[in-house]
Write a protein that holds these residues in place. Structure first.
Motif, PDB file in Angstrom:
ATOM      1  N   THR A   1     -39.690  43.919  33.793  1.00 20.57           N
ATOM      2  CA  THR A   1     -40.958  44.625  33.576  1.00 20.57           C
ATOM      3  C   THR A   1     -41.320  45.425  34.826  1.00 20.57           C
ATOM      4  O   THR A   1     -40.792  45.185  35.918  1.00 20.57           O
TER       5      THR A   1
ATOM      6  N   ILE B   1     -45.414  39.149  26.803  1.00 20.53           N
ATOM      7  CA  ILE B   1     -45.324  39.338  28.255  1.00 20.53           C
ATOM      8  C   ILE B   1     -46.484  40.215  28.698  1.00 20.53           C
ATOM      9  O   ILE B   1     -46.741  41.260  28.101  1.00 20.53           O
TER      10      ILE B   1
ATOM     11  N   ALA C   1     -47.795  42.700  31.453  1.00 19.34           N
ATOM     12  CA  ALA C   1     -47.342  43.557  32.543  1.00 19.34           C
ATOM     13  C   ALA C   1     -48.196  44.816  32.548  1.00 19.34           C
ATOM     14  O   ALA C   1     -48.824  45.164  31.543  1.00 19.34           O
TER      15      ALA C   1
ATOM     16  N   GLY D   1     -41.441  42.043  37.176  1.00 16.19           N
ATOM     17  CA  GLY D   1     -40.956  40.703  36.869  1.00 16.19           C
ATOM     18  C   GLY D   1     -39.655  40.733  36.097  1.00 16.19           C
ATOM     19  O   GLY D   1     -39.267  41.760  35.545  1.00 16.19           O
TER      20      GLY D   1
ATOM     21  N   TYR E   1     -37.713  38.378  33.131  1.00 14.32           N
ATOM     22  CA  TYR E   1     -37.962  37.331  32.134  1.00 14.32           C
ATOM     23  C   TYR E   1     -36.697  37.046  31.346  1.00 14.32           C
ATOM     24  O   TYR E   1     -35.906  37.949  31.080  1.00 14.32           O
TER      25      TYR E   1
ATOM     26  N   TYR F   1     -40.438  33.854  26.162  1.00 21.03           N
ATOM     27  CA  TYR F   1     -40.069  34.476  27.423  1.00 21.03           C
ATOM     28  C   TYR F   1     -40.545  33.613  28.582  1.00 21.03           C
ATOM     29  O   TYR F   1     -41.684  33.168  28.609  1.00 21.03           O
ATOM     30  N   THR F   2     -39.653  33.409  29.549  1.00 19.81           N
ATOM     31  CA  THR F   2     -39.964  32.634  30.740  1.00 19.81           C
ATOM     32  C   THR F   2     -39.695  33.503  31.955  1.00 19.81           C
ATOM     33  O   THR F   2     -38.611  34.099  32.064  1.00 19.81           O
ATOM     34  N   ARG F   3     -40.672  33.575  32.852  1.00 17.77           N
ATOM     35  CA  ARG F   3     -40.499  34.380  34.055  1.00 17.77           C
ATOM     36  C   ARG F   3     -39.526  33.685  35.002  1.00 17.77           C
ATOM     37  O   ARG F   3     -39.672  32.500  35.290  1.00 17.77           O
TER      38      ARG F   3
ATOM     39  N   ASP G   1     -38.613  35.096  38.156  1.00 20.47           N
ATOM     40  CA  ASP G   1     -39.020  35.318  39.539  1.00 20.47           C
ATOM     41  C   ASP G   1     -40.495  35.057  39.668  1.00 20.47           C
ATOM     42  O   ASP G   1     -41.214  34.988  38.682  1.00 20.47           O
ATOM     43  N   SER G   2     -40.963  34.858  40.870  1.00 19.57           N
ATOM     44  CA  SER G   2     -42.402  34.590  41.013  1.00 19.57           C
ATOM     45  C   SER G   2     -43.051  35.505  42.017  1.00 19.57           C
ATOM     46  O   SER G   2     -42.472  36.286  42.639  1.00 19.57           O
TER      47      SER G   2
END
Length: 79
Positions: free
Chosen positions: A6, A36, A38, A65, A67, A74-76, A78-79
């Motif tokens: 994203t 998501i 964004a 990001g 995902y 959807y799982t992220r 990176d943080s």
């Protein structure tokens, strides 16, 4: 697993698309999946089976990001 990148700005999404094509990184721009959140309404979808290492040539480009989609969620990554 499906990977989606994203962006904060539409310009970043288009720059990513140009750089990905130049670097031979597969994928395409898609509308941002509704699950998501964004800033930009576009996302880059990598081809099925592509891993995070596929994004290495594009690591200097801005993105909001990354995902992963599994079981319609959807799982992220990176943080």
């Amino acid at each position: 697993m499906e990977l989606v990148v994203t962006f904060a700005r539409t310009l970043d999404a288009f720059a990513f698309e140009d750089a990905a094509r130049a670097a031979g990184v597969g994928g395409r721009l898609i509308p941002l999946p509704t699950s998501i959140a964004a800033t930009c309404g576009l996302a880059w979808k990598l081809p099925p089976g592509a891993g995070l290492d596929a994004l290495d040539p594009l690591s200097a480009l801005p993105r909001e990001g990354v995902y992963a989609r599994a079981d319609r969620t959807y799982t992220r990554l990176d943080s």
